[in-house]
Design a protein around this motif. Structure first.
Motif, PDB file in Angstrom:
ATOM      1  N   MET A   1      44.668  18.717  34.360  1.00  0.00           N
ATOM      2  CA  MET A   1      45.424  19.895  34.778  1.00  0.00           C
ATOM      3  C   MET A   1      45.325  21.021  33.758  1.00  0.00           C
ATOM      4  N   SER A   2      45.314  20.680  32.492  1.00  0.00           N
ATOM      5  CA  SER A   2      45.275  21.745  31.495  1.00  0.00           C
ATOM      6  C   SER A   2      43.914  22.446  31.464  1.00  0.00           C
ATOM      7  N   GLU A   3      42.880  21.851  32.114  1.00  0.00           N
ATOM      8  CA  GLU A   3      41.586  22.521  32.228  1.00  0.00           C
ATOM      9  C   GLU A   3      41.749  23.863  32.939  1.00  0.00           C
ATOM     10  N   GLN A   4      42.672  23.903  33.866  1.00  0.00           N
ATOM     11  CA  GLN A   4      42.947  25.121  34.621  1.00  0.00           C
ATOM     12  C   GLN A   4      43.423  26.232  33.684  1.00  0.00           C
ATOM     13  N   LEU A   5      44.329  25.912  32.774  1.00  0.00           N
ATOM     14  CA  LEU A   5      44.816  26.899  31.812  1.00  0.00           C
ATOM     15  C   LEU A   5      43.690  27.293  30.854  1.00  0.00           C
ATOM     16  N   PHE A   6      42.894  26.342  30.423  1.00  0.00           N
ATOM     17  CA  PHE A   6      41.751  26.631  29.542  1.00  0.00           C
ATOM     18  C   PHE A   6      40.830  27.659  30.201  1.00  0.00           C
ATOM     19  N   THR A   7      40.482  27.438  31.456  1.00  0.00           N
ATOM     20  CA  THR A   7      39.615  28.356  32.201  1.00  0.00           C
ATOM     21  C   THR A   7      40.269  29.724  32.327  1.00  0.00           C
ATOM     22  N   HIS A   8      41.568  29.739  32.623  1.00  0.00           N
ATOM     23  CA  HIS A   8      42.288  31.009  32.799  1.00  0.00           C
ATOM     24  C   HIS A   8      42.319  31.794  31.489  1.00  0.00           C
ATOM     25  N   ILE A   9      42.615  31.144  30.405  1.00  0.00           N
ATOM     26  CA  ILE A   9      42.655  31.825  29.104  1.00  0.00           C
ATOM     27  C   ILE A   9      41.291  32.420  28.785  1.00  0.00           C
ATOM     28  N   ASN A  10      40.232  31.646  29.051  1.00  0.00           N
ATOM     29  CA  ASN A  10      38.884  32.097  28.703  1.00  0.00           C
ATOM     30  C   ASN A  10      38.376  33.242  29.572  1.00  0.00           C
ATOM     31  N   LYS A  11      39.061  33.570  30.625  1.00  0.00           N
ATOM     32  CA  LYS A  11      38.726  34.772  31.394  1.00  0.00           C
ATOM     33  C   LYS A  11      39.062  36.027  30.597  1.00  0.00           C
ATOM     34  N   PHE A  12      40.011  35.920  29.674  1.00  0.00           N
ATOM     35  CA  PHE A  12      40.541  37.084  28.970  1.00  0.00           C
ATOM     36  C   PHE A  12      40.397  37.014  27.448  1.00  0.00           C
ATOM     37  N   SER A  13      40.273  35.815  26.898  1.00  0.00           N
ATOM     38  CA  SER A  13      40.204  35.642  25.442  1.00  0.00           C
ATOM     39  C   SER A  13      39.484  34.326  25.152  1.00  0.00           C
ATOM     40  N   ALA A  14      38.442  34.380  24.369  1.00  0.00           N
ATOM     41  CA  ALA A  14      37.621  33.189  24.122  1.00  0.00           C
ATOM     42  C   ALA A  14      38.311  32.202  23.185  1.00  0.00           C
ATOM     43  N   ILE A  15      38.381  30.948  23.646  1.00  0.00           N
ATOM     44  CA  ILE A  15      38.866  29.852  22.802  1.00  0.00           C
ATOM     45  C   ILE A  15      37.940  28.653  23.006  1.00  0.00           C
ATOM     46  N   SER A  16      37.798  27.862  21.991  1.00  0.00           N
ATOM     47  CA  SER A  16      36.918  26.689  22.066  1.00  0.00           C
ATOM     48  C   SER A  16      37.677  25.513  22.676  1.00  0.00           C
ATOM     49  N   PRO A  17      36.938  24.549  23.218  1.00  0.00           N
ATOM     50  CA  PRO A  17      37.598  23.330  23.727  1.00  0.00           C
ATOM     51  C   PRO A  17      38.380  22.604  22.633  1.00  0.00           C
ATOM     52  N   GLU A  18      37.871  22.654  21.409  1.00  0.00           N
ATOM     53  CA  GLU A  18      38.566  21.997  20.291  1.00  0.00           C
ATOM     54  C   GLU A  18      39.915  22.682  20.025  1.00  0.00           C
ATOM     55  N   ASP A  19      39.903  24.022  20.009  1.00  0.00           N
ATOM     56  CA  ASP A  19      41.157  24.751  19.833  1.00  0.00           C
ATOM     57  C   ASP A  19      42.107  24.482  20.992  1.00  0.00           C
ATOM     58  N   PHE A  20      41.553  24.383  22.189  1.00  0.00           N
ATOM     59  CA  PHE A  20      42.421  24.188  23.348  1.00  0.00           C
ATOM     60  C   PHE A  20      43.114  22.831  23.301  1.00  0.00           C
ATOM     61  N   ASN A  21      42.481  21.837  22.713  1.00  0.00           N
ATOM     62  CA  ASN A  21      43.154  20.538  22.576  1.00  0.00           C
ATOM     63  C   ASN A  21      44.470  20.704  21.828  1.00  0.00           C
ATOM     64  N   ARG A  22      44.455  21.494  20.776  1.00  0.00           N
ATOM     65  CA  ARG A  22      45.686  21.765  20.014  1.00  0.00           C
ATOM     66  C   ARG A  22      46.619  22.677  20.818  1.00  0.00           C
ATOM     67  N   ILE A  23      46.073  23.711  21.440  1.00  0.00           N
ATOM     68  CA  ILE A  23      46.870  24.660  22.236  1.00  0.00           C
ATOM     69  C   ILE A  23      47.641  23.933  23.335  1.00  0.00           C
ATOM     70  N   SER A  24      46.983  23.018  24.019  1.00  0.00           N
ATOM     71  CA  SER A  24      47.636  22.322  25.144  1.00  0.00           C
ATOM     72  C   SER A  24      48.836  21.491  24.700  1.00  0.00           C
ATOM     73  N   SER A  25      48.878  21.112  23.416  1.00  0.00           N
ATOM     74  CA  SER A  25      50.016  20.316  22.924  1.00  0.00           C
ATOM     75  C   SER A  25      51.313  21.132  22.874  1.00  0.00           C
ATOM     76  N   PHE A  26      51.234  22.447  22.986  1.00  0.00           N
ATOM     77  CA  PHE A  26      52.424  23.293  22.976  1.00  0.00           C
ATOM     78  C   PHE A  26      53.110  23.335  24.348  1.00  0.00           C
TER      79      PHE A  26
END
Length: 191
Positions: free
Chosen positions: A1-26
């Motif tokens: 499910m958090s893949e959806q947020l990862f994709t949405h964020i990357n439409k507007f601001s680039a983040i790596s999958p590694e960073d997103f692993n930490r981001i999703s914990s919030f």
């Protein structure tokens, strides 16, 4: 499910999958039942919601006891009372599920911590606020410029994803119309 947020964020601001692993914990994943209230008017607004699947609406109840919908959020949309959330104050709005909904929520404190740790997300959230503000301005323009009938048909033609999913009485509330008037203009169009 958090893949959806990862994709949405990357439409507007680039983040790596590694960073997103930490981001999703919030974020906290939640399943909300249809009609369930997430935030009640008069309570402190400490959550921001990202809709993965489903639909929410934000409304207030006027002095006559009539609910007036201000905003909807469907898949990949954010919802909160922005002023109360940012000011950490009580809200005058209620946020309720229109249908069974899956979402990610983040508290104000966690979002502040997230932005300190990942400052590139400031851009993402700024753009989300700009889009929300622009949408509010366009709604005001339509309310002032269009006839009631034009408002309804403009909404249903330009936002079919809402018109197909949201009950007519909530669309009427959002557009400042009565459900009876919406039924009347829909019947008139069919004839």
């Amino acid at each position: 499910m958090s893949e959806q947020l990862f994709t949405h964020i990357n439409k507007f601001s680039a983040i790596s999958p590694e960073d997103f692993n930490r981001i999703s914990s919030f974020f906290e994943f939640e399943k909300i039942s249809k009609k369930q209230v997430l935030i009640e008017a008069g309570s402190f607004c400490n959550q921001n919601f990202f809709v993965l699947k489903g639909c929410l609406h934000l409304y207030f109840t006027n002095e006559k006891g009539v609910e007036r919908t201000v905003q909807f959020a469907i898949d990949n949309w954010w919802m909160t009372d922005n002023l109360a959330y940012l000011g950490q104050t009580k809200t005058g709005f209620t946020i309720q599920a229109v249908e069974d909904t899956q979402l990610l929520s983040i508290s104000f404190e966690k979002q502040e911590q997230l932005l300190k740790e990942f400052p590139q997300l400031e851009r993402y959230f700024r753009i989300m606020y700009q889009i929300a503000y622009g949408s509010s301005l366009m709604k005001m323009k339509y309310l002032y410029d269009f006839s009631k009938e034009e408002i309804y048909f403009h909404f249903t033609e330009h936002f079919p994803e809402f018109a197909q999913r949201v009950p007519q009485y909530l669309i009427a509330s959002f557009l400042g119309l009565t459900p009876e008037y919406v039924s009347e203009i829909r019947a008139k169009k069919r004839s």
